[in-house]
Design a protein around this motif. Structure first.
Motif, PDB file in Angstrom:
ATOM      1  N   GLY A  63      46.247  78.618  39.491  1.00 28.81           N
ATOM      2  CA  GLY A  63      46.922  77.329  39.538  1.00 28.81           C
ATOM      3  C   GLY A  63      48.410  77.457  39.369  1.00 28.81           C
ATOM      4  O   GLY A  63      48.960  78.558  39.285  1.00 28.81           O
ATOM      5  N   ARG A  64      49.070  76.299  39.301  1.00 31.70           N
ATOM      6  CA  ARG A  64      50.524  76.243  39.157  1.00 31.70           C
ATOM      7  C   ARG A  64      50.881  75.838  37.739  1.00 31.70           C
ATOM      8  O   ARG A  64      50.278  74.939  37.164  1.00 31.70           O
ATOM      9  N   VAL A  65      51.896  76.495  37.184  1.00 36.25           N
ATOM     10  CA  VAL A  65      52.416  76.136  35.863  1.00 36.25           C
ATOM     11  C   VAL A  65      53.305  74.908  36.065  1.00 36.25           C
ATOM     12  O   VAL A  65      54.268  74.956  36.823  1.00 36.25           O
ATOM     13  N   THR A  66      52.973  73.794  35.402  1.00 34.12           N
ATOM     14  CA  THR A  66      53.761  72.572  35.574  1.00 34.12           C
ATOM     15  C   THR A  66      54.813  72.407  34.487  1.00 34.12           C
ATOM     16  O   THR A  66      55.827  71.758  34.710  1.00 34.12           O
ATOM     17  N   ARG A  67      54.563  72.970  33.303  1.00 36.83           N
ATOM     18  CA  ARG A  67      55.580  72.939  32.245  1.00 36.83           C
ATOM     19  C   ARG A  67      55.275  74.017  31.214  1.00 36.83           C
ATOM     20  O   ARG A  67      54.146  74.465  31.075  1.00 36.83           O
ATOM     21  N   GLY A  68      56.317  74.422  30.513  1.00 37.10           N
ATOM     22  CA  GLY A  68      56.154  75.440  29.474  1.00 37.10           C
ATOM     23  C   GLY A  68      56.060  76.852  30.018  1.00 37.10           C
ATOM     24  O   GLY A  68      56.393  77.117  31.171  1.00 37.10           O
ATOM     25  N   LYS A  69      55.589  77.752  29.150  1.00 33.39           N
ATOM     26  CA  LYS A  69      55.421  79.163  29.501  1.00 33.39           C
ATOM     27  C   LYS A  69      54.035  79.623  29.095  1.00 33.39           C
ATOM     28  O   LYS A  69      53.432  79.067  28.184  1.00 33.39           O
ATOM     29  N   GLU A 106      54.797  87.097  31.591  1.00 36.05           N
ATOM     30  CA  GLU A 106      54.795  85.657  31.331  1.00 36.05           C
ATOM     31  C   GLU A 106      54.993  84.874  32.620  1.00 36.05           C
ATOM     32  O   GLU A 106      55.591  85.366  33.569  1.00 36.05           O
ATOM     33  N   ALA A 107      54.446  83.655  32.615  1.00 38.86           N
ATOM     34  CA  ALA A 107      54.604  82.745  33.753  1.00 38.86           C
ATOM     35  C   ALA A 107      55.363  81.516  33.265  1.00 38.86           C
ATOM     36  O   ALA A 107      55.162  81.066  32.144  1.00 38.86           O
ATOM     37  N   VAL A 108      56.265  80.997  34.106  1.00 38.72           N
ATOM     38  CA  VAL A 108      57.064  79.823  33.744  1.00 38.72           C
ATOM     39  C   VAL A 108      56.797  78.692  34.725  1.00 38.72           C
ATOM     40  O   VAL A 108      56.172  78.886  35.767  1.00 38.72           O
ATOM     41  N   VAL A 114      34.783  76.636  35.062  1.00 41.06           N
ATOM     42  CA  VAL A 114      36.071  76.169  35.572  1.00 41.06           C
ATOM     43  C   VAL A 114      35.902  75.553  36.951  1.00 41.06           C
ATOM     44  O   VAL A 114      35.147  76.066  37.774  1.00 41.06           O
ATOM     45  N   ARG A 115      36.601  74.429  37.181  1.00 40.29           N
ATOM     46  CA  ARG A 115      36.604  73.823  38.506  1.00 40.29           C
ATOM     47  C   ARG A 115      37.945  73.144  38.748  1.00 40.29           C
ATOM     48  O   ARG A 115      38.724  72.925  37.825  1.00 40.29           O
ATOM     49  N   ARG A 116      38.187  72.811  40.001  1.00 39.66           N
ATOM     50  CA  ARG A 116      39.437  72.160  40.387  1.00 39.66           C
ATOM     51  C   ARG A 116      39.649  70.902  39.542  1.00 39.66           C
ATOM     52  O   ARG A 116      38.721  70.133  39.330  1.00 39.66           O
ATOM     53  N   GLY A 117      40.864  70.709  39.078  1.00 36.02           N
ATOM     54  CA  GLY A 117      41.185  69.537  38.279  1.00 36.02           C
ATOM     55  C   GLY A 117      41.253  69.812  36.785  1.00 36.02           C
ATOM     56  O   GLY A 117      41.703  68.971  36.027  1.00 36.02           O
ATOM     57  N   MET A 118      40.795  70.971  36.363  1.00 33.82           N
ATOM     58  CA  MET A 118      40.861  71.324  34.945  1.00 33.82           C
ATOM     59  C   MET A 118      42.267  71.815  34.596  1.00 33.82           C
ATOM     60  O   MET A 118      43.027  72.203  35.475  1.00 33.82           O
ATOM     61  N   VAL A 119      42.590  71.777  33.308  1.00 35.09           N
ATOM     62  CA  VAL A 119      43.923  72.119  32.834  1.00 35.09           C
ATOM     63  C   VAL A 119      43.843  73.281  31.847  1.00 35.09           C
ATOM     64  O   VAL A 119      42.941  73.326  31.011  1.00 35.09           O
ATOM     65  N   VAL A 120      44.802  74.206  31.949  1.00 32.39           N
ATOM     66  CA  VAL A 120      44.948  75.285  30.964  1.00 32.39           C
ATOM     67  C   VAL A 120      46.115  74.902  30.067  1.00 32.39           C
ATOM     68  O   VAL A 120      47.199  74.588  30.561  1.00 32.39           O
ATOM     69  N   ALA A 121      45.879  74.897  28.750  1.00 34.44           N
ATOM     70  CA  ALA A 121      46.926  74.496  27.812  1.00 34.44           C
ATOM     71  C   ALA A 121      46.788  75.265  26.505  1.00 34.44           C
ATOM     72  O   ALA A 121      45.758  75.893  26.245  1.00 34.44           O
ATOM     73  N   LYS A 122      47.834  75.195  25.688  1.00 32.25           N
ATOM     74  CA  LYS A 122      47.785  75.755  24.342  1.00 32.25           C
ATOM     75  C   LYS A 122      46.741  74.950  23.570  1.00 32.25           C
ATOM     76  O   LYS A 122      46.725  73.713  23.669  1.00 32.25           O
ATOM     77  N   PRO A 123      45.844  75.605  22.810  1.00 33.28           N
ATOM     78  CA  PRO A 123      44.785  74.870  22.107  1.00 33.28           C
ATOM     79  C   PRO A 123      45.334  73.732  21.234  1.00 33.28           C
ATOM     80  O   PRO A 123      46.297  73.900  20.494  1.00 33.28           O
ATOM     81  N   GLY A 124      44.715  72.548  21.386  1.00 31.14           N
ATOM     82  CA  GLY A 124      45.069  71.393  20.575  1.00 31.14           C
ATOM     83  C   GLY A 124      46.280  70.594  21.029  1.00 31.14           C
ATOM     84  O   GLY A 124      46.656  69.626  20.378  1.00 31.14           O
ATOM     85  N   THR A 125      46.919  70.962  22.152  1.00 31.45           N
ATOM     86  CA  THR A 125      48.135  70.262  22.580  1.00 31.45           C
ATOM     87  C   THR A 125      47.877  69.091  23.518  1.00 31.45           C
ATOM     88  O   THR A 125      48.732  68.221  23.663  1.00 31.45           O
TER      89      THR A 125
END
Length: 192
Positions: free
Chosen positions: A4-10, A42-44, A61-72
Motif C-alpha cells: 500500500g501507500r504511506v499516507t502520513r508518518g513514517k 524506513e518508508a515515508v 488482510v484485504r483491500r481497505g485495511m489500514v496499517v498503523a502504530k498500535p492504539g493510534t
C-alpha cells in the motif's frame, strides 16, 4: 506481505504495527520494507511499498485495511456526516434517498454497506444536502473530515464528509439493525 501507500508518518523496520479494518485487528512486527524490489529501512508519506511481516496470514488482510502504530487509530460502525445527494444532471439518481436506506459507502480504499438515517427528515431530494447518521454493518477505520461516496449499484447517489465518529453498536443493536421491517416492528411491539 502487506502492500500500500504511506499516507502520513513514517514506518521503520523492526517496529510493532497493527492492521485494522472490517472489524478485525491484527498486530505484527515489521521485518522489512520493500519498494520497487529495493529493501528500505524506513518508508515515508507518499511511498508505495510492501511490508514484510511474520504472523499475518493472507486471509487476515484485504483491500481497505489500514496499517498503523498500535492504539493510534480506531474502527467505528456509527458516524454522523453531512451529505449531498447528486441530481440527475450531476450523474445521480432521479429519485430521493429515504430514511433507513441501505447503500454502499466508499471511503479511501474501503467499501461497506450502511444504513442511512436522515436527521429529522423522511427523504432527501436530489440536489439537497442533509445531516445524516450512518450505521455500517462492520466497523471501519475513519476519522473526522474523511470524505466518502454513497453508491447504489453502479450509480453514485451522493458524497459527504464524516463529522463525528461515534461509539460502536452493541451486538444486540447490530442484530436489530439487520432485521427486516416486519421483524423490527414485532421486536418493538414485544418490548412494550
Amino acid at each position: 506481505m502487506v502492500t500500500g501507500r504511506v499516507t502520513r508518518g513514517k514506518l521503520k523496520t523492526g517496529v510493532e504495527m497493527e492492521v485494522l479494518g472490517y472489524g478485525k485487528s491484527t498486530k505484527a512486527k515489521v521485518n522489512g520494507i520493500e519498494m520497487f524490489h529495493k529493501t528500505l529501512e524506513e518508508a515515508v508519506a507518499g511511498d508505495q511499498m510492501g511490508i514484510l511481516t511474520k504472523g499475518i496470514k493472507k486471509e487476515d488482510v484485504r483491500r481497505g485495511m489500514v496499517v498503523a502504530k498500535p492504539g493510534t487509530i480506531k474502527q467505528h460502525d456509527v458516524f454522523d456526516a453531512q451529505i449531498y445527494i447528486l441530481s440527475k444532471s450531476e450523474g445521480g439518481l432521479a429519485r430521493p434517498v429515504t430514511n433507513e436506506s441501505v447503500l454502499t459507502i466508499f471511503s479511501k480504499t474501503w467499501d461497506c454497506s450502511g444504513y442511512l438515517f436522515l436527521d429529522g427528515k423522511d427523504l432527501v431530494m436530489p440536489g439537497e444536502d442533509s445531516k445524516i447518521n450512518v450505521k455500517l454493518i462492520k466497523p471501519m477505520v475513519m476519522e473526522v473530515g474523511q470524505q466518502f461516496t454513497v453508491r447504489s449499484g453502479n450509480t453514485t447517489v451522493g458524497t459527504g464528509k464524516i463529522t463525528l465518529p461515534k461509539e460502536n453498536m452493541t451486538p444486540e443493536e447490530q442484530e436489530f439493525l439487520m432485521l427486516s421491517k416486519k421483524k423490527k416492528e414485532k421486536a418493538l411491539a414485544a418490548k412494550k
